[in-house]
Write an enzyme that holds these catalytic residues in place. Sequence first.
Site, mmCIF file in Angstrom:
data_model
loop_
_atom_site.group_PDB
_atom_site.id
_atom_site.type_symbol
_atom_site.label_atom_id
_atom_site.label_comp_id
_atom_site.label_asym_id
_atom_site.label_seq_id
_atom_site.Cartn_x
_atom_site.Cartn_y
_atom_site.Cartn_z
ATOM 1 N N LYS A 134 0.794 -1.229 0.000
ATOM 2 C CA LYS A 134 0.000 0.000 0.000
ATOM 3 C C LYS A 134 0.829 1.284 0.000
ATOM 4 O O LYS A 134 0.391 2.338 0.471
ATOM 5 C CB LYS A 134 -0.994 0.041 1.190
ATOM 6 C CG LYS A 134 -1.798 -1.208 1.425
ATOM 7 C CD LYS A 134 -2.312 -1.890 0.194
ATOM 8 C CE LYS A 134 -3.393 -1.180 -0.562
ATOM 9 N NZ LYS A 134 -3.758 -1.960 -1.802
ATOM 10 N N SER B 166 -4.792 2.963 3.924
ATOM 11 C CA SER B 166 -5.020 2.289 2.647
ATOM 12 C C SER B 166 -5.186 0.779 2.856
ATOM 13 O O SER B 166 -6.075 0.138 2.284
ATOM 14 C CB SER B 166 -3.823 2.579 1.724
ATOM 15 O OG SER B 166 -3.971 1.944 0.493
ATOM 16 N N HIS C 178 7.357 -7.282 -2.228
ATOM 17 C CA HIS C 178 7.160 -6.634 -0.919
ATOM 18 C C HIS C 178 8.157 -7.207 0.097
ATOM 19 O O HIS C 178 8.039 -6.949 1.291
ATOM 20 C CB HIS C 178 5.758 -6.935 -0.365
ATOM 21 C CG HIS C 178 4.620 -6.243 -1.069
ATOM 22 N ND1 HIS C 178 4.695 -4.964 -1.548
ATOM 23 C CD2 HIS C 178 3.355 -6.669 -1.332
ATOM 24 C CE1 HIS C 178 3.512 -4.625 -2.080
ATOM 25 N NE2 HIS C 178 2.698 -5.646 -1.966
#
Length: 293
Positions: A46, A131, A101
Amino acid sequence: MGDTNPYLLNFKGYNFERSLVDVNLLENLDDFEVRDDDIFIVTYPKSGTIWTQQILSLICFEDHRYRTKHVDTMDRAPFLEYNIRSMDFLSRPSPRIFTTHMPYYLVPKGLKKTKAKIIYVYRNPKDVLNSFYHFSKVVITLEAPQDLENYMKAFLDGEVVGSVWFDHIRGWYEHRHDFNILFMMYEEMKKDLRSSVCKISRFLEKELNEEDIDAVVQQATFKNMKSDPQANYQSILKNEIGIRGCDAQFLRKGTIGDWKNLLTMDQSERFDRIFQRKMKDIPLKFIWDINEE
Ligand SMILES: Nc1ncnc2c1ncn2[C@@H]1O[C@H](COP(=O)(O)OS(=O)(=O)O)[C@@H](OP(=O)(O)O)[C@H]1O
C-alpha cells in the site's frame, strides 16, 4: 501466531499472503538468477506499488508508453513472490522488471552481486495503514478488520502481510549500501510526478525526450490510471484475486493525509509516539499532509 493463520504464511519471520504466495519460489530464492539489467520495485504493501509498476513500464517499454501493444502492467512488472499468472521468469526477455514486498534479507542473494537496480518506494505509514485497512475490508485474500483499533494493533505488531512496517523500511535503509538502490517517496511523486519520473529514468539510465516524459506522466496520473483497465487491476482484483462487496479498488483515493479521515486524535498521537521512537535514527523525510512541503 504459529503457522495456522489462514491469511498469513510466515516464512523466515516475514508474513506473506498465504493464498497467493509461491512457496516453491521462496524455498529456492537463493538460487534465483538475477541479471545485471533486472530492475526490482520494492515496497511495503500500500505504498504505491502499482503506481511504480506503471511508471517503470512506461519508462522502459516504448510499446507501453505509446500503447502500441496491449500488455497488463502487472505482466510488465510481475510480483516475484505472488506469481499469480504462473509466468516463466527465466524465459522473460531483458530488461525484466520485478516487483516485491519482501524484506532485504529475503530477496535473491544475486541482487547484491549484480548491477541490478532497485527502486524502493515508501509512504507515510499512517496513509499506509489507512489504505491497508480499507483494502483489507474488501479483498478476500486478506483478513477483514474487526474494527480500526484492532487493525491498528495488528499493523503495529506486524500481524499483517508485510509484517512490521518499521522493520521493512529500516532493514532496506540500513542495508542500502549492499544494493544499487534509489529511495523514492510516494508523497514527492504525488507532489511532483514529472520530477519523480525524471529522477527514476536517470537512475535507470533510460534516455527520454520531452514527449516521452509527457507520455509517461500523463499515463501515470491517478485519474488516468484509475480509468485505464490495463493499469488499474480492476479485473485482476475481481476475477483473479477475489473481492467482498462491490467497492473494491486498488486506486481508491491516491492522496496524502487521508489518514485524518480515519484515525482519532488519540490513535494518531499514539502512532506518532511509536513512530518517533522507532524512526529516530532513520533520516528519511516524511510528508503527512497534502499542504506540507
Ligand atoms: N497514480 C497514482 N497516484 C497516487 N496514488 C496512487 C496511484 N496509483 C495507485 N495509488 C495508490 O496507492 C495505494 C495502493 O498501494 P499499492 O499499489 O502499493 O498496493 S498493493 O500493495 O500493491 O496492494 C492506493 O492508495 P489509497 O488510495 O490511499 O488506498 C492507491 O490509490
